[in-house]
Design a protein around this motif. Sequence first.
Motif, mmCIF file in Angstrom:
data_model
loop_
_atom_site.group_PDB
_atom_site.id
_atom_site.type_symbol
_atom_site.label_atom_id
_atom_site.label_comp_id
_atom_site.label_asym_id
_atom_site.label_seq_id
_atom_site.Cartn_x
_atom_site.Cartn_y
_atom_site.Cartn_z
ATOM 1 N N ILE A 729 0.824 -1.215 0.000
ATOM 2 C CA ILE A 729 0.000 0.000 0.000
ATOM 3 C C ILE A 729 0.853 1.257 0.000
ATOM 4 O O ILE A 729 0.513 2.259 -0.632
ATOM 5 C CB ILE A 729 -0.956 -0.004 1.222
ATOM 6 N N GLU A 730 2.015 1.230 0.702
ATOM 7 C CA GLU A 730 2.819 2.446 0.817
ATOM 8 C C GLU A 730 3.598 2.770 -0.449
ATOM 9 O O GLU A 730 4.202 3.826 -0.551
ATOM 10 C CB GLU A 730 3.769 2.342 2.007
ATOM 11 N N ARG A 731 3.576 1.876 -1.444
ATOM 12 C CA ARG A 731 4.281 2.163 -2.697
ATOM 13 C C ARG A 731 3.468 3.149 -3.533
ATOM 14 O O ARG A 731 2.244 2.995 -3.681
ATOM 15 C CB ARG A 731 4.536 0.894 -3.490
ATOM 16 N N PRO A 732 4.123 4.127 -4.145
ATOM 17 C CA PRO A 732 3.397 5.146 -4.930
ATOM 18 C C PRO A 732 2.636 4.565 -6.120
ATOM 19 O O PRO A 732 1.628 5.117 -6.543
ATOM 20 C CB PRO A 732 4.519 6.085 -5.403
ATOM 21 N N ASP A 733 3.119 3.430 -6.649
ATOM 22 C CA ASP A 733 2.489 2.864 -7.847
ATOM 23 C C ASP A 733 1.480 1.767 -7.514
ATOM 24 O O ASP A 733 1.046 1.029 -8.398
ATOM 25 C CB ASP A 733 3.561 2.307 -8.793
ATOM 26 N N PHE A 734 1.079 1.657 -6.244
ATOM 27 C CA PHE A 734 0.195 0.560 -5.858
ATOM 28 C C PHE A 734 -1.138 0.602 -6.601
ATOM 29 O O PHE A 734 -1.564 -0.392 -7.194
ATOM 30 C CB PHE A 734 -0.043 0.584 -4.343
ATOM 31 N N LEU A 735 -1.804 1.736 -6.582
ATOM 32 C CA LEU A 735 -3.126 1.825 -7.216
ATOM 33 C C LEU A 735 -3.031 1.599 -8.725
ATOM 34 O O LEU A 735 -3.894 0.922 -9.314
ATOM 35 C CB LEU A 735 -3.755 3.187 -6.918
ATOM 36 N N ASP A 736 -1.993 2.136 -9.351
ATOM 37 C CA ASP A 736 -1.796 1.906 -10.791
ATOM 38 C C ASP A 736 -1.590 0.423 -11.067
ATOM 39 O O ASP A 736 -2.061 -0.105 -12.082
ATOM 40 C CB ASP A 736 -0.591 2.702 -11.304
ATOM 41 N N SER A 737 -0.867 -0.235 -10.163
ATOM 42 C CA SER A 737 -0.603 -1.665 -10.327
ATOM 43 C C SER A 737 -1.908 -2.460 -10.263
ATOM 44 O O SER A 737 -2.115 -3.394 -11.050
ATOM 45 C CB SER A 737 0.355 -2.140 -9.229
ATOM 46 N N VAL A 738 -2.820 -2.106 -9.344
ATOM 47 C CA VAL A 738 -4.111 -2.796 -9.242
ATOM 48 C C VAL A 738 -4.914 -2.603 -10.524
ATOM 49 O O VAL A 738 -5.491 -3.558 -11.064
ATOM 50 C CB VAL A 738 -4.892 -2.286 -8.013
ATOM 51 N N ARG A 739 -4.953 -1.358 -11.024
ATOM 52 C CA ARG A 739 -5.695 -1.081 -12.275
ATOM 53 C C ARG A 739 -5.122 -1.904 -13.427
ATOM 54 O O ARG A 739 -5.879 -2.465 -14.250
ATOM 55 C CB ARG A 739 -5.601 0.416 -12.617
ATOM 56 N N GLU A 740 -3.811 -1.977 -13.488
ATOM 57 C CA GLU A 740 -3.151 -2.705 -14.571
ATOM 58 C C GLU A 740 -3.495 -4.190 -14.534
ATOM 59 O O GLU A 740 -3.795 -4.804 -15.568
ATOM 60 C CB GLU A 740 -1.632 -2.506 -14.449
ATOM 61 N N ILE A 741 -3.504 -4.805 -13.341
ATOM 62 C CA ILE A 741 -3.796 -6.239 -13.217
ATOM 63 C C ILE A 741 -5.270 -6.508 -13.527
ATOM 64 O O ILE A 741 -5.601 -7.519 -14.170
ATOM 65 C CB ILE A 741 -3.404 -6.737 -11.811
ATOM 66 N N LEU A 742 -6.144 -5.630 -13.090
ATOM 67 C CA LEU A 742 -7.565 -5.794 -13.428
ATOM 68 C C LEU A 742 -7.755 -5.768 -14.945
ATOM 69 O O LEU A 742 -8.530 -6.562 -15.502
ATOM 70 C CB LEU A 742 -8.386 -4.683 -12.779
ATOM 71 N N LYS A 743 -7.022 -4.883 -15.604
ATOM 72 C CA LYS A 743 -7.139 -4.766 -17.059
ATOM 73 C C LYS A 743 -6.570 -6.010 -17.745
ATOM 74 O O LYS A 743 -7.161 -6.552 -18.693
ATOM 75 C CB LYS A 743 -6.399 -3.515 -17.521
ATOM 76 N N GLU A 744 -5.395 -6.475 -17.255
ATOM 77 C CA GLU A 744 -4.754 -7.649 -17.866
ATOM 78 C C GLU A 744 -5.630 -8.887 -17.756
ATOM 79 O O GLU A 744 -5.726 -9.685 -18.699
ATOM 80 C CB GLU A 744 -3.414 -7.932 -17.175
ATOM 81 N N THR A 745 -6.236 -9.088 -16.594
ATOM 82 C CA THR A 745 -7.014 -10.308 -16.352
ATOM 83 C C THR A 745 -8.456 -10.196 -16.818
ATOM 84 O O THR A 745 -9.135 -11.213 -16.977
ATOM 85 C CB THR A 745 -7.008 -10.653 -14.846
#
Length: 884
Positions: A729-745
């Motif tokens: 959660i404390e990583r700046p790119d966390f939310l972007d990473s979640v969006r990216e995985i939702l899109k990939e899957t």
Amino acid sequence: MSVNTAGKGHAMTNELIFNKIAEALLGGYNRVYYVDGYTGAYYSYSIDQKTSTMMPPEKGEDFGRHFTGIINEAVHPSEKDSLLTSFERYMKRAKMKDGERESMIYRINVNGNYEYHQVCLIKDKEDDDEYFIIGVLNVDKQVKQEKKQERVLKNAMEMARRDDLTGIGNKNAYLEFEKLLQKKMDSGAEKVRFAMVICDLNNLKPVNDTFGHSVGDDYLKASCKMICDIFTHSPVFRIGGDEFLICLEKRDYNARKDLIRILQNQVSDNLKRGNGPVIAIGMSEYDPETDDSVNDVFVRADANMYDNKKGLKDQGGNDGSFMKYMSEGSIVPPEKRWSLDNLFMAFENIAEGSYVYLCNMKYDYSRWSRKCVDTFGLPGEYMFGAGAVWEEHIHPEDVGIYRDAIAEIFSGRTRFHDMQYRARRADGEYVMCTCKGMVIQDLDEEPLYFCGTIMNNSSSSDTDSMTGLKNQYGMLEDIRLHIQNKNKIRICMLGFSKFSEINEMYGYHFGNSVLQYFTRALYKRVGNTGEVYKLDGTKAAVISRVRNTEEIKQKYEGLRMEFRRGVNIDGKIIVCEMNAGLIELDDFDINDRTVYSCLDFAYEESKHRRQGDLIEFYEALNEKNRDRIAKLGEIRWAIANEFKGFYLMYQPVINAMTEKMCGFEALIRYKSPKFGLIAPDEFIPIIERDPLYRDLGRWILKQALTDGKAVLDMDDDSYVSVNLSYSQIERPDFLDSVREILKETGFPPKKLCMELTERCRLLDMTLLKNVIVNLRGMGIRVALDDFGTGFSSVGLLLDMDFDIIKIDRSFVINIETSRRERTLMEHFSGMAASFDSNVCVEGVETEAMKEILKGYYVHTFQGYYYSKPLVLEDLLKWEKDREG
């Protein structure tokens, strides 16, 4: 052979007494004989191995013949004669006193293998009867263990007396030899004649300095071989770094003058040819009229050796000519070496964060940074033909371009060198390096030096600009070298709590002044017992050579109290609370990152659970804890190698009203080829602070959503729940990473629930609130896990919106009998209702628990009453069977 049969023959009449005696003795023996001392008649007793009861006795008429037959038939051939002789002697009544015991150990054939047995014989007399009691015991295990220990002890003693480099006796061996020789002199029992020869190697230091210690070791071994080949019948000892001692006795003593002449001639030839060891020699003979001790002879031999050493110097024996072959016919003159060293030190002082190399191009003689030598396992700081040596460390795919670039430099076609390639460290790992260099010419444009730097890109700069100390990269590299060299050290991480308040009150510039004061104070306390490092944020570290944990704790407590009382910085009294973690490095089958993760875990425990006390990572590193560190190292490797061994299991979430599955929680598992299944609570709390955990967190989410689609195809009403770590959660790119995985899957966000775990309490609450708002904004559900434990609180529910509140199993485990737990459940569920959140209860294990919980504001259940965690295939089958 037979037992003496003369006498009364009454000893075998009371079989009942014999049985009782044998039954008592069979507790300590495998077989017991009761033998009539006059007739030789006997009873034989043994234990039934299946029932552990005494078997009926076997009766015989001639024990001597019986036991002799066993010896001839089954005893080891090498022991038959001695055992027969001993047995015959023991069985003669006149040789043993009444009540006397005798024992023998021998090997006997048991199912094709020879095993050690002990036979114990007791002679006794009662009234007019004389008898023997004989016990036979299998002592194979004990004897072999004793012999093994004797061999280990003997080998250890041999190792302690042997010189590791040359294999001959060391100083310890010589001191033992000297004692025996002195004892022989003092006894006067025999005429003692001996002579001592002391040999001292010339030029060992210049060889080490010029060619490195590897060549110096070869020079020592060559010298030792030359000495041993001449004095073939005498003990040779290495008694110092460059000194050998030979004690001449008997044959070599008689030929001593000829042997010394041979050695001197060999040294003279080596000097003339410029190839081979040059040795100063001194000999002295024992004179019984004047010498009281071995040391008297040693002192004279040593003085004679030094006289010879001066003579060799006059012959040119110290100018290094004997090693000319090492540099293809030319030795670097002393003034050239002096110039090389001075230029090298000038370059190294200004080449911050890089390895420096400097090559005299005429002699192809180089000096390289010590750290580079240690990191990549080079022969030494000084090398001839360093380009070829370094090429051996270049990745095979990069060797071609490296070789072409070096050829361009030494052929004079270019003066500049700038390239990247992969180089192999001493631990076998390849790292990307950037190498830059140029040729320095004289006034006639002739090449003098090739100088440059090598940047290890994996560590970037290893210096902290604010304090001038090594930073985290430098610390990791040093840990790696300590592991490589098997140095036992202790590493301590220190830092402050709530340091942001100082920055907010006085500004970041003043905050840096506090940190500078802190590292100087730390450096002062460490002194020459270790090295200090400045890490990220407010943290620093020490690699300490102090072996006593208590001493480290005392130094830490002193520094801690200094900041507690307040330190004066620029006229301001600053009070700070400190934290510290400690780990001992004495197991070298791990890597630097694993060590750092364990150290960081200990520091966080100090900060968040132990009010700043120094916490040692698993204070007693017993085998279990060593295994745990080894497991962590393996898990880090698995993450870096495509998550080998990791897999997910899923525990169903059950609708409390319909008792149908409405969701499933993803749970990480790891199976090791060495350790088997490793539970998540063994590695997650430590490794979640590791930079690699970001990759594992992404893999868990992506795998859970990929598997989740298969479940949704069967049951579109379900959702998948995934745990979040605070480090994700404390990583700046966390939310972007979640969006990216939702899109990939292609997984629908509304079918995803993310659970905040207990350790998320370590996060800044503003950051946490922002993440929750954004996740819910994407349509993702958010659950508060472990409600009622340390992290969860009413304050959190006031500030943040949660879709689901999960009640920890510890609050319902005794709900069938505990009024207190039912009261707590009523309060928890009522509170969740007031915040418009659904309630999930974990740990439902019985039907009675389920029925009680249905009486509260509860929406879903999890627990073994419904299902344990299942792999995907079993989850699909479980759901299908329930639907069916």
